[in-house]
Design a protein around this motif. Structure first.
Motif: not given
Lengths: 275, 282
Positions: A11, A82, A85-87, A89-94, A101, A275, B58, B60, B81, B88, B92
């Protein structure tokens, strides 16, 4: 533990890459470089202070001002981009924790700030060295072979400035972790920066008052907000003796304690945030 | 019996709203079990709690009460996970990264084994049909390409559960069909896929089972085939059928004083099922 460090590193690396590609970084960097190099030509407006100290004070002030602006804007911008741009949510879903983070973002930004401070102080040293050499050449009889500037101190001052930026970054991340808009984050962080910069005045003014609730209030403010005045080692001047190592250790500890506390609260706020 | 891919038990999520912090219930006592190796459609109107449910799965968001398990492990645990990929809605991503750099970042976060990473990234990007644009910055990608790179980052670590939130929103029909084929291939590899979408025609094409949410509640859940046949529909194949015969045949059926009628097509469309359930829930 090793996996956690690896994730924080990833990160951090990505945040640093993102921040270096931000236009605002280059805008502030080039304006600051222009200001510092331009100071040499303004030395006639020294209002009576010595030429070298005038260059140093203005250069030091430029680093402080533009460094603070850069810290707040880039911390808020990187945090909100972050989410927008939904980054996040994408990263934290991992398999990555929110604390990792936040810590990764924080480290990425403070490395960028170290880079900024390093560039600025290098240019300021060059300008000062140029001024010093010219002064020595023009006054060989008066100064003999000695140097006027303590360059070790200049580097220590810049480290102290960087530690202040580290704290401002932690504060901005904390505000951004619960704020809904980037404007609110930016404005609030600047207000908190002002409080931190001036809180020592409140302490001096009200410490001797007999009104106990006011004493408590001022004491509470002084614990909640760090005292940024202690980082202003530059007030010692460009030609002062070397600053003690113990003072730097104290500053480092002070920064670590406050920044850790702010980041811990930021993680709690961020965990509860949608988020 | 295999461990369910997802098991949701009495899940409730309340959000505080407004200055008075009044509670708004986004997910209302949801119970759901999703078996492995199927394509599962999660449907519902806007504000029905689909996205909140996905975020709860997830980890979140923290549920107000209830629990959610992924392959038998609580979704609150980080380890749960490791076996999940997520795309999502309207992403972007990092615009300054190239497609390959972004997928590499996702791979490094999920995988501790770095051997043959380059080959894995290259294969995955090829599989989602983005080979030509792999080394271009994401900021130059079209909507369809963003969805493809999003899918690549979701499947790079070979997860058993893949969650796709509106995967084809804004994608052209050809791209949507490509996307559906990729999803079907993933199912053939043994993956479980959850698709949250408004595009019922696509869900209808690929899903094995669907659930319909409304106001946070589960109002229907069934295998798509059972749903379609749930009203005693029978398909009769007639060679060289003339459409002009529909009305006379319906008149003929009426003469038997039954409610039977000819419908075209012979199975119920998912859209009809969806609207039926929503209107009956009102």
């Amino acid at each position: 533990m090793l996996n956690s460090i690896r994730r924080v590193y990833l990160i951090t690396e990505n945040c640093l890459r993102e921040s270096i590609r931000q236009k605002i970084f280059y805008a502030i960097l080039f304006i600051s470089i222009g200001m510092i190099t331009g100071i040499y030509f303004l030395r006639e407006l020294n209002f009576g202070s010595s030429e070298i100290n005038f260059i140093f004070n203005l250069g030091y002030g430029t680093i402080l001002l533009f460094g603070s602006i850069l810290t707040i804007t880039i911390s808020a911008q990187l945090f909100f981009s972050e989410i927008e741009n939904r980054n996040a949510i994408t990263i934290l879903a991992k398999p990555i924790r929110k604390s990792e983070f936040i810590l990764g973002k924080f480290l990425g930004i403070i490395i960028l700030l170290a880079l900024f401070t390093g560039i600025m102080i290098s240019i300021l040293i060059l300008v000062l060295k140029f001024g010093e050499t010219k002064l020595l050449l023009n006054n060989t009889a008066f100064y003999a072979d000695e140097r006027l500037l303590n360059y070790t101190n200049l580097i220590i001052y810049s480290i102290a400035q960087w530690l202040k930026f580290v704290m401002i970054c932690a504060i901005t991340i904390l505000v951004s972790s619960y704020s809904q808009t980037i404007i609110f984050s930016t404005v609030s962080s600047f207000l908190i920066l002002t409080i931190c910069q001036l809180q020592y005045l409140a302490r001096i003014t009200y410490s001797s008052t007999d009104f106990i609730p006011l004493n408590w209030f001022v004491a509470m403010i002084s614990y909640l907000f760090p005292n940024f005045q202690i980082f202003n080692l530059g007030e010692h001047g460009a030609t002062s003796t070397t600053i003690s190592l113990m003072l730097m250790v104290k500053l480092l500890l002070y920064t670590t304690i406050y920044s850790s506390a702010y980041l811990y609260i930021a993680t709690i706020c961020f965990s509860r945030r949608e988020i | 019996m295999p461990t369910p891919a997802i098991k949701i038990t009495n899940l409730i999520k309340d959000y505080p709203s407004g200055i008075r912090r009044l509670k708004v219930r986004a997910v209302d006592n949801l119970n759901l079990t999703i078996e492995p190796n199927q394509i599962y459609g999660l449907l519902g109107p806007n504000g029905s709690g689909k996205s909140t449910t996905l975020k709860l799965i997830l980890g979140l968001l923290h549920p107000t009460s209830g629990s959610c398990e992924i392959f038998g492990q609580s979704s609150k645990l980080l380890i749960s996970r490791r076996n999940v990929g997520f795309l999502p809605e309207s992403p972007c991503f990092y615009r300054y990264l190239t497609g390959t750099e972004f997928v590499r970042l996702a791979a490094k976060i999920c995988l501790s084994d770095k051997s043959s990473l380059d080959e894995l990234i290259s294969t995955t990007i090829n599989n989602v049909g983005l080979k030509e644009a792999a080394n271009r910055r994401i900021e130059t990608y079209s909507k369809g390409m963003l969805q493809r790179i999003g899918l690549a980052q979701a499947i790079i670590h070979n997860p058993d559960l893949i969650i796709l939130d509106e995967p084809t929103a804004g994608v052209d029909p050809v791209g949507a069909i490509d996307f559906a084929n990729i999803v079907l291939n993933l199912k053939n590899e043994g993956k479980t896929i959850i698709i949250c979408s408004h595009l019922l025609s696509e869900i209808e094409l690929i899903c094995d089972r669907v659930a319909i949410l409304n106001k946070g509640k589960l109002i229907a859940e069934e295998n798509l085939n059972v749903f379609r046949k749930s009203k005693n529909n029978k398909a009769l194949l007639i060679e060289n059928f003339d459409n002009d015969l529909i009305d006379p045949l319906n008149e003929f059926l009426k003469s038997f004083k039954t409610t039977s009628k000819i419908i075209n097509p012979p199975v119920k469309r998912l859209e009809e099922i969806y609207l039926d359930h929503l209107s009956s829930d009102k």
